[in-house]
Write an enzyme that holds these catalytic residues in place. Structure first.
Site, PDB file in Angstrom:
ATOM      1  N   CYS A   1      60.936  -0.233  -2.364  1.00 13.82           N
ATOM      2  CA  CYS A   1      60.132   0.314  -3.463  1.00 13.82           C
ATOM      3  C   CYS A   1      58.775  -0.351  -3.624  1.00 13.82           C
ATOM      4  CB  CYS A   1      60.923   0.206  -4.755  1.00 13.82           C
ATOM      5  SG  CYS A   1      62.521   1.012  -4.622  1.00 13.82           S
TER       6      CYS A   1
ATOM      7  N   THR B   1      60.274   9.148  -6.094  1.00 16.59           N
ATOM      8  CA  THR B   1      58.963   8.610  -6.482  1.00 16.59           C
ATOM      9  C   THR B   1      57.881   9.343  -5.689  1.00 16.59           C
ATOM     10  OG1 THR B   1      59.945   6.482  -6.962  1.00 16.59           O
ATOM     11  CG2 THR B   1      57.562   6.518  -6.608  1.00 16.59           C
TER      12      THR B   1
ATOM     13  N   LYS C   1      55.692   5.562 -13.379  1.00 14.31           N
ATOM     14  CA  LYS C   1      56.547   4.995 -12.324  1.00 14.31           C
ATOM     15  C   LYS C   1      55.738   4.117 -11.367  1.00 14.31           C
ATOM     16  CE  LYS C   1      59.559   4.298  -9.175  1.00 14.31           C
ATOM     17  NZ  LYS C   1      60.828   3.638  -9.284  1.00 14.31           N
TER      18      LYS C   1
ATOM     19  N   ASP D   1      74.025  16.650   0.157  1.00 20.24           N
ATOM     20  CA  ASP D   1      73.246  15.879   1.129  1.00 20.24           C
ATOM     21  C   ASP D   1      73.348  16.604   2.466  1.00 20.24           C
ATOM     22  OD1 ASP D   1      72.200  12.712   1.065  1.00 20.24           O
ATOM     23  OD2 ASP D   1      72.576  13.529   3.068  1.00 20.24           O
TER      24      ASP D   1
ATOM     25  N   GLY E   1      58.503 -17.169  -4.938  1.00 21.93           N
ATOM     26  CA  GLY E   1      59.380 -17.165  -3.773  1.00 21.93           C
ATOM     27  C   GLY E   1      58.607 -16.834  -2.518  1.00 21.93           C
TER      28      GLY E   1
END
Ligand code: UGA
Length: 429
Positions: A249, A115, A193, A28, A242
């Site tokens: 995401c 993604t 995806k 990282d 809800g």
């Protein structure tokens, strides 16, 4: 194997592969994060991850050094984030920065976990003709990511002709998990995806609209979802009504798919509605409160839970952010409590008073709104809570609490998609 970017996906991937006995090099660019992780300290709140990290520390090398990663690892899992841009497209700059650092010499395999819009793999492959490319999207849920990794519904591995051997190597890594492995071309893997997340978001917006109709016709959305979900073609999951979906995401990926379609010349109508329903759903709590309290100016409203879902401290696109701002826009005083996300939320919601416990947040409140269904709220002493509040009114934004128990504790209870409580006189005091 190597992992590039130890954010949420990268860290879970690195730690879980180490648990499976692999040697992992995780790189990282943030030195403090690397240092904390190397010392066995997790940088995110994810159940089970901390213990798993500490028991596998000797198998994971955390580093900022790209050369070390390239020297030790052949399969390079790219796990950097792809946040939305102002235009709603996915921001691929971090992915691009990583790819630019990789050698195009046939010695490594790029495994894309981030993604990315369909078509990204093709364009990277065009730029790096000697770097085999495998698309391996992730389907982990925050809060249960470790369990999801270890017990996948399916593993999707996308590779184009010529990269079969690289795909075999990735498949071999996942084989011990025993989930079904699907092999596709790269563009299809990328679409699986995006389509999966967009479909789940659609399911949520759909049930939220059903909930809103239930309120009008006196039906109960819980019963409706249960009755629908028993049909195997529909299935029971992601039918919990809800106050809207959040997180890093769904909002991003629904928008990215809509933009991808638009940029490719197709108008994806359905996703517009999914997004709009979700935006409006976050605000419906306000009208429920007004029905009981009248104008909210000067009212004290307690928000219970702030994270976008329980078991995470992630505040990205949390419904609480919109709700708090709307309530303050109406002139209400907002006080909030979250068991884990309080500190992170405090930075984002500077004008909201943060309490150290649910009962403290509820003291003197005119209403409580359950925003995130943390387990501890089910166990709260609600009779004590009612006694502390100026008015025992609760809007259960996740249909999480037992309405009968709350009523027995003295509350006027409002759920989502349930018969509405008789309005307590707004002008009674
Ligand atoms: C989601 C997907 O579920 C994962 O498969 C995917 O890998 C991940 O996005 C990603 O792309 O990285 P996540 O955002 O962690 O995972 O969390 P979910 O459990 O899917 O919940 C998302 C939101 O939907 C939350 O705000 C949750 O409260 C809401 N939700 C979920 C509902 O409102 N109703 C439901 O029935 C389910």
């Amino acid at each position: 194997m190597g992992v590039i970017g130890v954010g949420w996906v990268g860290l879970v991937t690195a730690v879980c592969f180490a648990e499976l006995g692999r040697q992992v090099v995780a790189r990282d660019i943030v030195a403090e994060k690397v240092e904390a992780l190397a010392g066995g300290e997790t940088t995110i709140h994810e159940p089970g991850l901390g213990e798993m990290l500490r028991r596998n520390l000797e198998r994971i090398t955390f580093t900022t050094d790209m050369d070390l990663l390239l020297e030790r690892a052949r399969l390079l899992f790219v796990c950097v984030d792809t946040p939305p841009t102002y235009s709603g497209d996915a921001d691929l700059s971090r992915v691009r920065a990583v790819v630019d650092d990789l050698p195009d010499d046939g010695g490594h395999v790029l495994v894309m976990k981030s993604t990315v819009p369909a078509g990204t793999g093709h364009s990277i492959r065009r730029d790096m003709p000697d770097l085999p490319y495998v698309s391996c999207p992730e389907f982990l849920k925050e809060g249960s990511a470790v369990a999801d990794f270890m017990h996948p519904d399916r593993v999707v591995i996308g590779a184009d002709p010529g990269d079969e051997e690289a795909a075999d190597a990735v498949e071999a890594l996942y084989r011990p998990l025993g989930g079904e492995v699907i092999r596709t071309d790269v563009a299809s893997a990328e679409m699986i995806k995006l389509a999966s997340n967009a479909f789940l978001a659609t399911k949520i917006s759909f049930i939220n609209e059903i909930a809103n109709v239930c309120e009008e016709v006196g039906a109960d959305v819980g019963e409706v979802a249960n009755g629908m979900g028993l049909d195997q073609r529909i299935g029971p999951s992601f039918l919990r009504a809800g106050i809207g979906y959040g997180g890093s995401c769904f909002p991003k990926d629904v928008s990215a798919l809509k933009m991808l379609a638009g940029n490719s010349g197709y108008h994806f109508q359905l996703l517009n509605a999914v997004i709009e329903v979700n935006e409006l759903q976050k605000r419906r709590v306000v009208s429920k409160l007004v029905r009981h309290l009248g104008p909210l100016a000067g009212r004290r409203i307690a928000l219970l839970g702030l994270a976008f879902k329980p078991d995470t401290d992630d505040m990205r696109e949390a419904s609480s952010l919109v709700l708090a701002a709307r309530l303050q826009g109406e002139g209400a005083e907002v006080v909030a409590y979250d068991p884990v996300a309080g500190e992170r939320a405090g930075e984002l919601l500077s004008s909201v008073t943060m309490a150290d416990s649910a009962l403290e947040a509820l003291r003197g409140a005119d209403a409580a709104v359950l925003v995130t269904e943390w387990g501890e709220f089910a166990a709260l002493d609600w009779a004590e809570a009612a006694a502390r509040m100026a008015r025992p009114l609760i809007v259960d934004g996740r249909n999480f609490l037992d309405p009968a128990a709350l009523r027995a504790a003295g509350f006027a209870y409002e759920g989502i998609g349930k018969q509405q409580a008789t309005a307590t006189a707004a002008t009674a005091e």
